[in-house]
Design an enzyme around this catalytic site. Structure first.
Site, PDB file in Angstrom:
ATOM      1  N   ASP A 167       0.986  -1.256  -0.036  1.00  0.00           N
ATOM      2  CA  ASP A 167       0.062   0.095   0.025  1.00  0.00           C
ATOM      3  C   ASP A 167       0.991   1.082   0.040  1.00  0.00           C
ATOM      4  OD1 ASP A 167      -2.346  -1.792   0.362  1.00  0.00           O
ATOM      5  OD2 ASP A 167      -1.546  -1.998   2.380  1.00  0.00           O
ATOM      6  N   HIS A 195      -4.643  -3.436   6.233  1.00  0.00           N
ATOM      7  CA  HIS A 195      -4.703  -3.553   4.989  1.00  0.00           C
ATOM      8  C   HIS A 195      -5.908  -3.949   4.619  1.00  0.00           C
ATOM      9  CE1 HIS A 195      -2.993  -5.011   1.395  1.00  0.00           C
ATOM     10  NE2 HIS A 195      -3.445  -6.095   1.436  1.00  0.00           N
TER      11      HIS A 195
HETATM   12  P1  NAX Z   1      -1.933 -17.949  -4.170  1.00  0.00           P
HETATM   13  O1  NAX Z   1      -3.399 -18.561  -4.144  1.00  0.00           O
HETATM   14  O2  NAX Z   1      -1.385 -17.863  -5.554  1.00  0.00           O
HETATM   15  O3  NAX Z   1      -1.097 -19.054  -3.258  1.00  0.00           O
HETATM   16  C1  NAX Z   1      -1.369 -19.303  -1.935  1.00  0.00           C
HETATM   17  C2  NAX Z   1      -0.845 -20.387  -1.784  1.00  0.00           C
HETATM   18  O4  NAX Z   1      -0.885 -20.844  -0.121  1.00  0.00           O
HETATM   19  C3  NAX Z   1      -1.336 -21.745  -2.352  1.00  0.00           C
HETATM   20  O5  NAX Z   1      -0.326 -22.454  -2.922  1.00  0.00           O
HETATM   21  C4  NAX Z   1      -1.895 -22.632  -1.092  1.00  0.00           C
HETATM   22  O6  NAX Z   1      -1.811 -24.012  -1.460  1.00  0.00           O
HETATM   23  C5  NAX Z   1      -1.120 -21.928   0.007  1.00  0.00           C
HETATM   24  N1  NAX Z   1      -1.582 -22.391   1.375  1.00  0.00           N
HETATM   25  C6  NAX Z   1      -2.767 -22.088   1.635  1.00  0.00           C
HETATM   26  N2  NAX Z   1      -2.937 -22.626   3.176  1.00  0.00           N
HETATM   27  C7  NAX Z   1      -1.752 -23.064   3.488  1.00  0.00           C
HETATM   28  C8  NAX Z   1      -1.153 -23.332   4.773  1.00  0.00           C
HETATM   29  N3  NAX Z   1      -1.871 -23.719   5.948  1.00  0.00           N
HETATM   30  N4  NAX Z   1       0.334 -23.723   4.655  1.00  0.00           N
HETATM   31  C9  NAX Z   1       0.938 -23.414   3.790  1.00  0.00           C
HETATM   32  N5  NAX Z   1       0.579 -23.055   2.298  1.00  0.00           N
HETATM   33  C10 NAX Z   1      -0.891 -22.620   2.300  1.00  0.00           C
HETATM   34  O7  NAX Z   1      -2.187 -16.801  -3.663  1.00  0.00           O
HETATM   35  P2  NAX Z   1      -1.054 -15.495  -3.538  1.00  0.00           P
HETATM   36  O8  NAX Z   1      -1.580 -14.670  -4.719  1.00  0.00           O
HETATM   37  O9  NAX Z   1       0.391 -15.885  -3.531  1.00  0.00           O
HETATM   38  O10 NAX Z   1      -1.570 -14.510  -2.291  1.00  0.00           O
HETATM   39  C11 NAX Z   1      -1.318 -15.005  -0.946  1.00  0.00           C
HETATM   40  C12 NAX Z   1      -1.952 -14.202  -0.032  1.00  0.00           C
HETATM   41  O11 NAX Z   1      -1.447 -13.111  -0.027  1.00  0.00           O
HETATM   42  C13 NAX Z   1      -3.492 -14.026  -0.072  1.00  0.00           C
HETATM   43  O12 NAX Z   1      -3.810 -14.130   1.194  1.00  0.00           O
HETATM   44  C14 NAX Z   1      -3.602 -12.929  -0.576  1.00  0.00           C
HETATM   45  O13 NAX Z   1      -4.883 -12.040  -0.254  1.00  0.00           O
HETATM   46  C15 NAX Z   1      -2.443 -11.933   0.039  1.00  0.00           C
HETATM   47  N6  NAX Z   1      -2.069 -10.588  -0.273  1.00  0.00           N
HETATM   48  C16 NAX Z   1      -1.468  -9.677   0.572  1.00  0.00           C
HETATM   49  C17 NAX Z   1      -1.114  -8.681   0.355  1.00  0.00           C
HETATM   50  C18 NAX Z   1      -0.833  -7.695   1.259  1.00  0.00           C
HETATM   51  O14 NAX Z   1      -0.278  -6.347   0.722  1.00  0.00           O
HETATM   52  N7  NAX Z   1      -0.667  -7.993   2.437  1.00  0.00           N
HETATM   53  C19 NAX Z   1      -1.079  -8.229  -1.079  1.00  0.00           C
HETATM   54  C20 NAX Z   1      -0.974  -9.151  -2.138  1.00  0.00           C
HETATM   55  C21 NAX Z   1      -2.037 -10.528  -1.795  1.00  0.00           C
HETATM   56  O15 NAX Z   1      -3.315  -9.954  -2.128  1.00  0.00           O
END
Ligand code: NAX
Length: 339
Positions: A167, A195
């Site tokens: 952000d 966030h």
């Molecule tokens: P993806 O869906 O591409 O990847 C997430 C991965 O996490 C998947 O491979 C899944 O199998 C794995 N996963 C789920 N549960 C798990 C667990 N218990 N232990 C280990 N791995 C696990 O998502 P991606 O685009 O990489 O985003 C990940 C997260 O970042 C989401 O929650 C998203 O909302 C969040 N974000 C946060 C941001 C921030 O500024 N704080 C910005 C970017 C993003 O939106």
């Protein structure tokens, strides 16, 4: 010290856990970690890739690509679905894997699903990590997930943060586009709060590289451009990226995570600060323990909240609204018995 300073003795390797290792943010972050962009060109990096069992094969594929990149600084790479194995002896953890909100799901379902992830991960971190542990929670709802991990694992407040650096970077980019001052010449941006869409990006203290204030030239922090264009643009940028790109921010999120951890380790410039969500110590009237984004400096390897900034009544209500949202999420976590 900067990442490029040559150390007197070779530093010990750094061991870093990344959860959600097969996901799209990790696909960018892991390669930047292995290239030395967080810990500098003199530190070897061991990586622990944590995934759910269904995605460990995909994570193994990422590990193979890391190997094929022949990064001179990359040490051991471990792929696992076991949090204790992933976090044992780590210096840092990027908690990226989270459960997204399903169609028709309530916010309380989202919190319950993520409580089931971040509670056990917080406990596993506490059991295995070093005292100097640095945790960055990226997975959403990031502020509350960080609070859950901290409470479940009794982590020290200085060990846990959540990411609002994306952000912050988005806010810098918007101001650079508006003023023509390059992002590298902008100092003292602040993103306050959660966030989420209630976040409050704040240009009040913004200066250029010569220390000249920029808010007035932008019509004032409570002016039309700031309140009607800038704040909504930054707060809604994630949704805008999804609608244009077809999937959510990944490389920019990884880049922000690199910025956050590098600054935590190596410090921020004395004339600047960055935005970090961390457990409140009561600063700016934010209830103690709530994980809220503040202007922070990194000094001697720890984040310090910048004190003494003035908020106008309108800015105070923006911050209060975002803090109320964080408090409500935390109340739900408590009510559901997630910690
Ligand atoms: P993806 O869906 O591409 O990847 C997430 C991965 O996490 C998947 O491979 C899944 O199998 C794995 N996963 C789920 N549960 C798990 C667990 N218990 N232990 C280990 N791995 C696990 O998502 P991606 O685009 O990489 O985003 C990940 C997260 O970042 C989401 O929650 C998203 O909302 C969040 N974000 C946060 C941001 C921030 O500024 N704080 C910005 C970017 C993003 O939106």
């Amino acid at each position: 010290m900067t990442p490029n300073d040559i150390p007197a003795v070779e530093p010990a390797p750094v061991t870093v856990a990344v959860t959600g290792a097969a996901g799209q943010i990790s696909y960018s972050l892991l390669f930047r970690l292995a290239a030395g962009e967080v810990y500098g060109p003199h530190s070897r990096v061991n990586l622990r890739l944590l995934e759910i069992p269904a995605a460990t094969d995909a994570a193994r594929g990422v590990a193979m690509e890391l190997e094929d990149s022949a990064f001179p600084l990359l040490g051991e790479v471990t792929v696992t679905a076991d949090a204790e194995t992933a976090f044992d002896g780590v210096d840092a953890a990027f908690l990226i894997g989270a459960k997204p909100r399903g169609k028709g799901a309530q916010r309380s379902d989202l919190l319950a699903d993520n409580g089931a992830i971040f509670g056990p991960q917080g406990r596993a971190l506490a059991a295995g990590a070093k005292e100097g542990l640095r945790v960055l929670v990226v997975g959403n709802p990031a502020n509350t997930n960080a609070a859950i991990a901290a409470a479940a694992g009794s982590l020290q407040p200085h060990q846990i943060t959540a990411m609002t650096r994306l952000d912050h970077n988005r806010a810098l980019a918007q101001v650079a586009a508006k003023t023509g001052v390059p992002v590298g010449g902008l100092r003292r941006m602040t993103v306050w709060g959660n966030h989420s869409s209630t976040q409050f990006p704040d240009i009040t203290e913004l200066v250029d590289a010569d220390g000249r204030g920029l808010a007035e030239a932008l019509g004032g922090a409570d002016g039309r451009w700031s309140t009607e264009e800038f704040i909504p643009k930054v707060a809604d940028r994630g949704a805008e990226i999804i609608s244009v790109r077809g999937s959510s921010s990944a490389a920019s999120a990884a880049s922000a995570a690199v910025d956050h951890m590098r600054d935590w380790v190596f410090g921020t410039p004395v004339d600047d600060w960055v935005s970090v969500a961390l457990p409140s110590d009561g600063s700016y009237g934010v209830p103690e323990g709530l994980v809220c984004s503040f202007p922070c400096r990194s000094v001697d390897g720890r984040w310090q909240i910048v004190q003494g900034l003035e908020l106008s009544p309108a800015q105070r209500s923006r911050l209060d609204a975002s803090v109320a949202e964080i408090a409500e999420e935390w109340d739900t976590v408590r009510r559901l018995g997630l910690v």
